[in-house]
Design an enzyme around this catalytic site. Sequence first.
Site, PDB file in Angstrom:
ATOM      1  N   GLU A   1      -0.766  -6.630   3.422  1.00  0.00           N
ATOM      2  CA  GLU A   1      -1.873  -6.206   2.524  1.00  0.00           C
ATOM      3  C   GLU A   1      -2.874  -7.182   3.006  1.00  0.00           C
ATOM      4  OE1 GLU A   1      -2.243  -5.317  -1.824  1.00  0.00           O
ATOM      5  OE2 GLU A   1      -3.799  -6.910  -1.571  1.00  0.00           O
TER       6      GLU A   1
ATOM      7  N   CYS B   1      -9.297  -9.487  -2.499  1.00  0.00           N
ATOM      8  CA  CYS B   1      -9.386  -8.351  -1.382  1.00  0.00           C
ATOM      9  C   CYS B   1      -9.935  -7.227  -2.026  1.00  0.00           C
ATOM     10  CB  CYS B   1      -7.980  -8.465  -0.729  1.00  0.00           C
ATOM     11  SG  CYS B   1      -6.431  -8.080  -1.698  1.00  0.00           S
TER      12      CYS B   1
END
Length: 490
Positions: A256, A290
Amino acid sequence: MTADTPTPYSGFDTMPISGKWRGGASDAALTDTDPWSGAVLTELPTATTEDLDEAYAAAQAAQHDWADRLPGERATVMRAAADIMDARREEIIDWLVRESGGTLGKCAVEWAVARAGFHEAAALPHHAEGSIVPSDIPGKESRVYRTPVGVIALISPWDFPLFLTNRTLAPALALGNAVVLKPSSDTPVTGGLLHAKILEEAGLPAGVLNVVVGPGAEIGNAMVAHPVPAVVSFTGSTAVGLGITRIAGIKKLCLELGGNGPLIVLDDADLPAAVEAAVFGSFFNSGQICMRANRIIVDASIHDEFVERFLTRVRTLVVGDPSEPGTQIGPVINAGQRDSVLDKVSRAVDAGARLLLGGEPGGPAGLSLPPHVLLGTNDVATAREEVFGPAITIIRARDESDALRIANDTEYGLSSAVFTADGERGARFALQLDAGMTHVNDSPVNAEPNTAYGGEKQSGLGRFGGRWAVNEFTTDHWVSLQHRRREYLL
């Protein structure tokens, strides 16, 4: 401390390698500091590649016995870990506040989702299901077993350290794997050492989890290239993720990576709701997430009203000491992150963006940034690049199709959000976004254990979280049984 309060954990100047808590073999020491006050929290000798070899050998040796445990036994360890988190709630949150700089509210949320992750993982051992596959050969039975992959290399970040480590760690262990974990050097305790203490207390056998603390430049590449792990799980920047793909070899990768999340406000949106979600998505955890809203894209017909409402709300945010209950924005993690945010804001302004709100760094360590709000195009630095700090760019879109074009005009594709009064319109819009996650009438920041975390394009590979972990951290083993004698053609 009351009679029912457990004795606080200690020994965070060591790390668990091969069943023993000890310092790393390096002559260098890591100094872990509080990003608000600058106080030293702990110092520990860092790990070397020799320590890493020992950690992998221990994990490999311990994994088979752990995988042979009954599913209910592994589930019991996960539930015990959740109970320990309950008993140590204030201790864990205090460590999160002091080490990551997160506010009390943010750290309470992080504690809750990490705890829930242990409960979610407790269900997984009974969901690693196999199958019986039909065969055209007479008397033959074909079975597919779901088995642990073996040893998993886990490299976790500093922004949500407790949760983002546990998102891989708990399901990987529950499914019978062993783990070698390298937490961020900014959060070695809340990103790894605390997990090791909790799981040790919960009954996890020695050697199943090993933690190596040290700079990525020294042990990170060796950790990824090492022949033992079958899977590398990494959450962090796209640049580092691309490096991992080059050196990992034949391994499964769960990555990720960076994000440039758009929050799109269409012409029929509920403006007060959109503003609240946009403020949260922009500035929660000082924008260091994020999945955050990195850009807010607003239909031209409501753009000016949205900006006015947004600025009014942002001006009420309290910036300061994260340990104070009323603080909503704490410090960024370190000086490099502070300077990176300010550099992007400066370059955006130089390129024509208007800075509507801003200010200078403050706080005892000089790492506390006030919220920055800019008006600009999709090409300015704060919109084109991942900011990872308390700065947000608002972009005007002509209409829905223009908003979609702007939203997809990025190399990233992690999280996103769209606001509209028509939920089905929102769903149709969502399916056109290049993203792993889209939230209709909600913030792009989402922290639920049973979520398919992951991205498209330069935002990653694979999916983290919940039942998706079964696919990521187990493998198919095909076994055929010939029940009666077979004649071969040769």
